[in-house]
Design a protein around this motif. Structure first.
Motif, PDB file in Angstrom:
ATOM      1  N   PHE A   1     -65.762 -60.928 -28.530  1.00 45.91           N
ATOM      2  CA  PHE A   1     -65.394 -62.277 -29.119  1.00 45.91           C
ATOM      3  C   PHE A   1     -65.814 -63.274 -27.924  1.00 45.91           C
ATOM      4  CE2 PHE A   1     -62.938 -60.037 -32.046  1.00 45.91           C
ATOM      5  CZ  PHE A   1     -63.348 -60.040 -33.085  1.00 45.91           C
TER       6      PHE A   1
ATOM      7  N   HIS B   1     -67.240 -66.458 -32.039  1.00 44.64           N
ATOM      8  CA  HIS B   1     -66.296 -66.420 -32.831  1.00 44.64           C
ATOM      9  C   HIS B   1     -64.985 -65.948 -32.397  1.00 44.64           C
ATOM     10  CE1 HIS B   1     -64.561 -67.721 -36.791  1.00 44.64           C
ATOM     11  NE2 HIS B   1     -65.857 -67.959 -37.406  1.00 44.64           N
TER      12      HIS B   1
ATOM     13  N   GLU C   1     -66.349 -62.645 -38.822  1.00 43.28           N
ATOM     14  CA  GLU C   1     -66.581 -63.269 -40.171  1.00 43.28           C
ATOM     15  C   GLU C   1     -68.007 -62.977 -40.365  1.00 43.28           C
ATOM     16  OE1 GLU C   1     -65.094 -67.325 -42.057  1.00 43.28           O
ATOM     17  OE2 GLU C   1     -66.195 -67.591 -40.071  1.00 43.28           O
TER      18      GLU C   1
ATOM     19  N   ALA D   1     -70.877 -65.313 -38.670  1.00 37.50           N
ATOM     20  CA  ALA D   1     -70.983 -64.882 -37.074  1.00 37.50           C
ATOM     21  C   ALA D   1     -71.866 -63.617 -36.736  1.00 37.50           C
ATOM     22  CB  ALA D   1     -69.815 -64.998 -36.238  1.00 37.50           C
TER      23      ALA D   1
ATOM     24  N   THR E   1     -68.893 -73.278 -44.090  1.00 36.75           N
ATOM     25  CA  THR E   1     -68.917 -71.888 -43.323  1.00 36.75           C
ATOM     26  C   THR E   1     -69.926 -71.028 -44.068  1.00 36.75           C
ATOM     27  OG1 THR E   1     -66.685 -71.937 -42.282  1.00 36.75           O
ATOM     28  CG2 THR E   1     -67.953 -70.019 -42.268  1.00 36.75           C
TER      29      THR E   1
ATOM     30  N   LYS F   1     -66.578 -71.476 -35.811  1.00 34.54           N
ATOM     31  CA  LYS F   1     -65.305 -71.196 -35.335  1.00 34.54           C
ATOM     32  C   LYS F   1     -64.228 -72.127 -35.397  1.00 34.54           C
ATOM     33  CE  LYS F   1     -66.818 -71.206 -30.683  1.00 34.54           C
ATOM     34  NZ  LYS F   1     -66.837 -70.363 -29.290  1.00 34.54           N
TER      35      LYS F   1
ATOM     36  N   SER G   1     -63.650 -72.736 -39.266  1.00 32.22           N
ATOM     37  CA  SER G   1     -62.801 -71.580 -39.494  1.00 32.22           C
ATOM     38  C   SER G   1     -61.505 -71.671 -39.364  1.00 32.22           C
ATOM     39  CB  SER G   1     -63.417 -70.307 -39.143  1.00 32.22           C
ATOM     40  OG  SER G   1     -64.713 -70.031 -39.459  1.00 32.22           O
TER      41      SER G   1
END
Length: 311
Positions: free
Chosen positions: A14, A176, A180, A183, A258, A270, A273
């Protein structure tokens, strides 16, 4: 691109929000506070609804289900994000990522469906109070709640399956803070059109359809409220509807941005989100229930009788 020279991804990294330690610490504190309020608010509501028989009504039954979904929804994302904010290597295994995606979608989609059912419940209670007890029976409430959970599971299975069917080779840095679908698809080593199309269709089912029902329900509620003769009654109703619509707007607008907008508009995915995955689960118990007199009364009674300790 020659895919034969690339290895299958076994873990993802990430990128998060920032590599700056001070920013990471600030984010950690903010997310920790939000998660604490989310967990406390939703757990408290669940306990109160279970402990107080006067809250055994359709509205609080659906709110209790929403609190369970919100609590699990937030827990599937935030705790791991908090851990990653304190480390430099923000790594998750492929199976861990798949599990997070699956659970996140179940509880998020269930929450979407529950919000629409709750709006329908309020529509009947305000616009057709005479028939409300006949329509919203215990059996109907259980069936509606079960339908929400089943729809969440179905959409999650479909979205997760099509997302994970895309081959992931080479690139494993997710822009992100959790796994998700949009992503992940950005890292796909093959054409992702099919998966994106399916996710869009699922978005229509679980996002656009419920929000349409919500808008129609609250539109009818507002028309009914305008006809209320007393000013205090109108102000109270508008205050309640306004706060509910605020939460719905935050959740649905950010989720739609999104999952149902072109790739070019997802660079800030992100950040968007955060609103529906982190903030909305915290606001739901505060806006929908903990401001209500019935819940405040139940809280006082529960504390007085010591039922929280017994539970």
């Amino acid at each position: 691109m020659n895919l034969s020279n690339q290895t299958w991804v076994t873990e993802f990294f990430f990128l998060g929000f920032s590599d700056d330690p001070q920013t990471q610490l600030l984010l950690f504190i903010s997310f920790l506070i939000i998660y604490f309020v989310t967990a406390l608010g939703n757990l408290l509501l669940i306990i109160l609804v279970l402990a107080d028989s006067k809250l055994h009504t359709p509205m609080y039954f659906f709110l209790c289900n929403l609190s369970v979904a919100d609590l699990c929804f937030s827990t599937s994302i935030v705790p791991q994000a908090l851990v990653h904010m304190l480390t430099r290597r923000k790594i998750i295994s492929f199976m861990g990522c798949a599990t997070q995606l699956f659970l996140f979608l179940i509880f998020g989609c269930t929450g979407c469906a529950l919000l629409s059912v709750m709006s329908y419940d309020r529509y009947l209670a305000i616009c057709d109070p005479m028939h409300y007890p006949l329509i919203m029976t215990k059996k109907v409430c259980v069936q509606l709640a079960l339908g929400c959970w089943v729809s969440g599971v179905v959409v999650s299975i479909v979205d997760t399956t099509f997302t994970l069917q895309v081959p992931y080779r080479g690139e494993n840095k997710i822009s992100h803070f959790f796994c998700e679908a949009p992503a992940l698809l950005a890292l796909g080593s093959a054409d992702t059109y099919r998966a994106e199309k399916v996710i869009f269709i699922m978005g229509v089912v679980i996002l656009l359809a419920p929000v349409s029902l919500i808008l129609v329900s609250y539109g009818s509620i507002i028309v009914t409220v305008v006809r209320i003769k007393t000013t205090s009654g109108r102000l109270k109703a508008f205050s309640t509807c306004g706060s509910h619509l605020l939460v719905v707007t935050i959740f649905y607008v950010s989720a739609i941005m999104t999952y149902m907008t072109p790739k070019s508009s997802k660079e800030q995915g992100k950040l968007v989100s955060v609103f529906y995955a982190v903030i909305a689960p915290m606001l739901n118990p505060l806006i929908y229930s903990l401001r209500n007199k019935e819940v405040k009364r139940a809280l006082r009674n529960t504390i007085t009788k010591g039922q929280i300790c017994k539970l």
